[in-house]
Write an enzyme that holds these catalytic residues in place. Structure first.
Site, PDB file in Angstrom:
ATOM      1  N   GLU A  64       0.940  -1.155   0.004  1.00 43.68           N
ATOM      2  CA  GLU A  64      -0.102   0.053  -0.032  1.00 43.68           C
ATOM      3  C   GLU A  64       0.828   1.454  -0.144  1.00 43.68           C
ATOM      4  O   GLU A  64       2.039   1.309   0.424  1.00 43.68           O
ATOM      5  CB  GLU A  64      -0.998  -0.016   1.147  1.00 43.68           C
ATOM      6  CG  GLU A  64      -1.742   1.179   1.302  1.00 43.68           C
ATOM      7  CD  GLU A  64      -3.043   0.869   2.657  1.00 43.68           C
ATOM      8  OE1 GLU A  64      -3.054   0.125   3.018  1.00 43.68           O
ATOM      9  OE2 GLU A  64      -3.640   1.983   2.533  1.00 43.68           O
ATOM     10  N   ASN A 109      -6.681   1.597   2.827  1.00 41.24           N
ATOM     11  CA  ASN A 109      -7.316   2.946   3.061  1.00 41.24           C
ATOM     12  C   ASN A 109      -6.899   3.994   2.056  1.00 41.24           C
ATOM     13  O   ASN A 109      -7.684   4.842   1.801  1.00 41.24           O
ATOM     14  CB  ASN A 109      -7.038   3.460   4.410  1.00 41.24           C
ATOM     15  CG  ASN A 109      -7.694   2.256   5.478  1.00 41.24           C
ATOM     16  OD1 ASN A 109      -8.868   1.689   5.261  1.00 41.24           O
ATOM     17  ND2 ASN A 109      -7.355   2.263   6.635  1.00 41.24           N
ATOM     18  N   ASN A 209     -12.334  -0.442  -1.043  1.00 33.24           N
ATOM     19  CA  ASN A 209     -11.605  -1.008   0.138  1.00 33.24           C
ATOM     20  C   ASN A 209     -12.193  -0.747   1.445  1.00 33.24           C
ATOM     21  O   ASN A 209     -12.801   0.366   1.801  1.00 33.24           O
ATOM     22  CB  ASN A 209     -10.054  -0.574   0.264  1.00 33.24           C
ATOM     23  CG  ASN A 209      -9.596  -1.097   1.383  1.00 33.24           C
ATOM     24  OD1 ASN A 209      -9.066  -2.250   1.643  1.00 33.24           O
ATOM     25  ND2 ASN A 209      -9.292   0.013   2.514  1.00 33.24           N
ATOM     26  N   GLU A 210     -12.809  -1.916   2.127  1.00 29.11           N
ATOM     27  CA  GLU A 210     -13.243  -1.695   3.607  1.00 29.11           C
ATOM     28  C   GLU A 210     -14.479  -0.493   3.322  1.00 29.11           C
ATOM     29  O   GLU A 210     -14.525   0.252   4.254  1.00 29.11           O
ATOM     30  CB  GLU A 210     -12.253  -1.569   4.612  1.00 29.11           C
ATOM     31  CG  GLU A 210     -11.289  -2.648   4.568  1.00 29.11           C
ATOM     32  CD  GLU A 210     -10.386  -2.565   6.035  1.00 29.11           C
ATOM     33  OE1 GLU A 210     -10.162  -1.474   6.676  1.00 29.11           O
ATOM     34  OE2 GLU A 210      -9.840  -3.580   6.104  1.00 29.11           O
ATOM     35  N   TYR A 281      -7.189  -8.958  11.227  1.00 29.49           N
ATOM     36  CA  TYR A 281      -5.929  -8.849  11.932  1.00 29.49           C
ATOM     37  C   TYR A 281      -6.259  -9.063  13.380  1.00 29.49           C
ATOM     38  O   TYR A 281      -7.262  -9.162  13.864  1.00 29.49           O
ATOM     39  CB  TYR A 281      -5.602  -7.584  11.996  1.00 29.49           C
ATOM     40  CG  TYR A 281      -5.204  -6.928  10.512  1.00 29.49           C
ATOM     41  CD1 TYR A 281      -3.912  -7.060  10.036  1.00 29.49           C
ATOM     42  CD2 TYR A 281      -6.171  -6.037   9.793  1.00 29.49           C
ATOM     43  CE1 TYR A 281      -3.875  -6.403   8.647  1.00 29.49           C
ATOM     44  CE2 TYR A 281      -5.875  -5.625   8.590  1.00 29.49           C
ATOM     45  CZ  TYR A 281      -4.466  -5.861   8.001  1.00 29.49           C
ATOM     46  OH  TYR A 281      -4.390  -5.213   6.645  1.00 29.49           O
ATOM     47  N   GLU A 333      -6.786  -8.971   3.063  1.00 32.01           N
ATOM     48  CA  GLU A 333      -6.098  -8.586   4.092  1.00 32.01           C
ATOM     49  C   GLU A 333      -5.870  -9.602   5.409  1.00 32.01           C
ATOM     50  O   GLU A 333      -7.013  -9.792   5.866  1.00 32.01           O
ATOM     51  CB  GLU A 333      -6.354  -7.343   4.567  1.00 32.01           C
ATOM     52  CG  GLU A 333      -6.034  -6.169   3.573  1.00 32.01           C
ATOM     53  CD  GLU A 333      -6.255  -4.756   4.214  1.00 32.01           C
ATOM     54  OE1 GLU A 333      -6.086  -4.408   5.093  1.00 32.01           O
ATOM     55  OE2 GLU A 333      -6.392  -3.979   3.156  1.00 32.01           O
ATOM     56  N   GLN A 390       1.201  -6.645   5.224  1.00 27.83           N
ATOM     57  CA  GLN A 390       1.571  -6.149   4.009  1.00 27.83           C
ATOM     58  C   GLN A 390       2.915  -7.050   3.805  1.00 27.83           C
ATOM     59  O   GLN A 390       3.481  -7.837   4.383  1.00 27.83           O
ATOM     60  CB  GLN A 390       1.680  -4.829   4.007  1.00 27.83           C
ATOM     61  CG  GLN A 390       0.143  -4.293   4.011  1.00 27.83           C
ATOM     62  CD  GLN A 390       0.200  -2.732   3.796  1.00 27.83           C
ATOM     63  OE1 GLN A 390       0.917  -2.214   3.219  1.00 27.83           O
ATOM     64  NE2 GLN A 390      -1.061  -2.282   4.217  1.00 27.83           N
TER      65      GLN A 390
HETATM   66  O1  AHR Z   1      -3.164  -2.742   5.927  1.00 27.62           O
HETATM   67  C1  AHR Z   1      -3.431  -1.899   6.830  1.00 27.62           C
HETATM   68  C2  AHR Z   1      -4.992  -1.213   6.838  1.00 27.62           C
HETATM   69  O2  AHR Z   1      -5.659  -2.076   7.314  1.00 27.62           O
HETATM   70  C3  AHR Z   1      -5.274  -1.147   5.185  1.00 27.62           C
HETATM   71  O3  AHR Z   1      -4.951   0.074   4.656  1.00 27.62           O
HETATM   72  C4  AHR Z   1      -6.863  -1.278   5.547  1.00 27.62           C
HETATM   73  O4  AHR Z   1      -7.458  -1.621   4.494  1.00 27.62           O
HETATM   74  C5  AHR Z   1      -7.071  -2.041   6.823  1.00 27.62           C
HETATM   75  O5  AHR Z   1      -7.840  -1.469   7.674  1.00 27.62           O
END
Ligand code: AHR
Length: 540
Positions: A64, A109, A209-210, A281, A333, A390
């Protein structure tokens, strides 16, 4: 008052505690046979029983425009390490050697405020812009064409993200035209003017994205997003009917709209998309695990659960629409991320290439990443793309400075997946002793996944031992004679779960050779060290 991304991230990591203790472990994966603690675990391997072909893209990653991922990570003109394009050759070589199959780009993001036109054309005419997602300065010196050239050199494929925040459906279709049409149209001719005659023919695209997240630029309701995704999908397919499109699913399983968002979105756009995205995450936080590492190492089971729930929603909408099309999943992700998640770690203070999300990974994080790798393998029939989020400097396995790079602990289980998880996933029967985890019930000590590469006749087992104190014997029973020779066997383990690598101590946590199993015809016994992740590969 609107929720800022930073506040929301903090809130959602607290809310994760609720989700983590709310697992109902009734899935067949971990509800298989039970062995007493004193008994060896048993794995039964029958090469005729497989769960599905593993799509190599399931071990993809993510870059990113965030912190030092692009600038100082993969692109650093002026550095002694850079080639004529400004690409860091040490990082490029490493990623090429790893064989990362696909890389999501440019966000995240970031993408929801990104105008792709700022990043193409002569570099001296590109604007410096404020990236509002990470409060950083974006020089736009690296954009779509640089990324495509970098992918070619790295031997990887692009997974392109589209701006569904400030960008329109028309902008999305224009980028497809810029990338994929040969010539004779406004945007394809612009690419040619920018010096690129051949189209890139990018296959996979993320529709935003999200977009369910209040922190996301352009956040909208599920019906609004689903309608926009259908419109963009329609326009993009007019431009290039061969594209594969991924709709934004829930940002994580703690979202208040979890699954309801996914259902409403798909009701609007099912016929225009091919897949649904998932993100997650995890962390060993007081809230999520109470700092209990044995609970932490069970969190990959939450990923199994999230996958089956997302698949269920897709299938429900498929049934509702009486559609012959079955969607696949893109877990685009996933990672451990909980330390560098607030304050200065997520605020670029309007600087270029600030140090953001520079999470330092320890041994226990790597073991859990091994668990995630196992989870992705056993969901091979449904998950066709997944991205370790990432790749460089930002929640990443590879960390750079001006002179070189080192490999974080999580690099190793990821590398083993890239190297060894090939062919079909085996439908293993695993019997394991279990332990009690608060809020999760009984969890097996041994998490085992396996693959069969029919071409080379290789069977590979990936074994997470969640027991923090004891080694466990595993008896592997092969139907028929089974493979005869151990080709590779490695283990990641250590006495200190909190040990980590750094520039000063780059190999503190690194794989060791694993003692050869004791074998007889059709059977092998392995001693798996405590707190370990191991890969054992047999051929013949
Ligand atoms: O990977 C970091 C961030 O985590 C990304 O920008 C977003 O998509 C997610 O919330």
């Amino acid at each position: 008052m609107p929720t800022s991304r930073r506040t929301f991230l903090q809130l959602s990591s607290t809310a994760a505690a609720v989700a983590a203790v709310d697992l109902h472990l009734a899935s067949p994966i971990w509800a298989q046979g039970k062995a007493a603690a004193s008994q060896p675990a048993r794995v039964f391997v029958d090469n005729r029983r497989t769960l599905g072909e593993i799509d190599p893209n399931v071990y993809g990653s993510f870059l990113e425009h965030l912190g030092r991922a692009i600038y100082e990570g993969v692109y650093e003109p002026g550095s002694k390490r850079a080639d004529a394009n400004g690409f860091r050759t040490d990082v490029l070589d490493e990623i090429r050697k790893m064989h990362v199959p696909i890389i999501r780009y440019p966000g995240g993001n970031f993408v929801s405020g990104y105008n792709w036109l700022d990043g193409v054309g002569p570099k001296d005419r590109r604007p410096r812009t404020l990236d509002k997602a990470w409060n950083s300065i974006e020089s736009n010196q690296f954009g779509t064409n640089e990324f495509m050239a970098w992918c070619k050199s790295a031997g990887t494929l692009p997974l392109m993200g589209l701006n569904f925040g400030t960008g329109s459906a028309e902008d999305a279709a224009a980028l497809v035209e810029y990338c994929n049409v040969e010539k004779g149209t406004k945007w394809s001719d612009m690419r040619r003017q920018h010096g690129v005659a051949e189209p890139y023919r990018v296959k996979h695209w993320c529709l935003g994205n999200e977009m369910d997240g209040p922190w996301q630029i352009g956040h909208m309701t599920a019906v609004e997003y689903g309608t926009k995704a259908a419109d963009a999908g329609r326009q993009m397919r007019y431009v290039d009917p061969s594209v594969k499109l991924i709709a934004c699913g829930s940002s994580n399983s703690r979202m208040p709209t979890y699954l309801e968002w996914d259902r409403e979105v798909l009701e609007q756009c099912y016929e225009y998309v091919d897949a649904l995205s998932l993100h997650a995450y995890y962390g060993n936080t007081p809230e999520m695990t109470g700092g209990d590492s044995s609970k932490y190492l069970a969190l990959n089971l939450a990923m199994d659960k999230q996958i089956s729930e997302a698949a269920a929603v897709c299938d429900m909408v498929q049934g509702h629409k009486r559609s012959p099309k079955r969607l696949w999943l893109s877990f685009d992700e996933w990672n451990v991320w909980y330390r560098a998640r607030s304050g200065d770690a997520v605020d670029g203070h309007e600087k270029e290439a600030p140090h953001l999300l520079e999470e330092v990974y320890n041994l226990e994080d790597a073991l859990l990443v091994g668990g995630f790798v196992n989870t992705l393998m056993r969901n091979a029939d449904r998950v066709k793309i997944a991205c370790l989020a990432q790749l460089v400097n930002v929640i990443a396995p590879i960390m750079t400075n001006e002179t070189g790079f080192y490999r974080q602990t999580i690099y190793f289980p990821y590398l083993w997946a890239l190297q060894y998880a090939k062919g079909r996933t085996l439908d293993l029967l695993v019997e394991s002793p279990r332990y009690e985890v608060s809020g999760m019930g009984e969890v097996p000590y041994m998490d085992v996944a396996g693959t069969l590469d029919a071409q080379s006749g290789t069977t590979t087992l990936f074994i997470l031992n969640r027991d923090l104190t004891n080694a466990h014997n595993i008896e592997v029973n092969f139907q028929g004679n089974g493979p005869s020779r151990v080709a590779n066997s490695m283990v990641l383990t250590g006495n200190d779960l909190k040990a980590f690598n750094s520039f000063e101590s780059p190999q503190k946590v690194s794989p060791q050779a694993f003692s050869k199993p004791v074998s007889s015809t059709g059977r092998a016994t392995l001693e798996i060290p405590p707190r370990s992740y191991a890969v054992v590969q047999r051929v013949g």
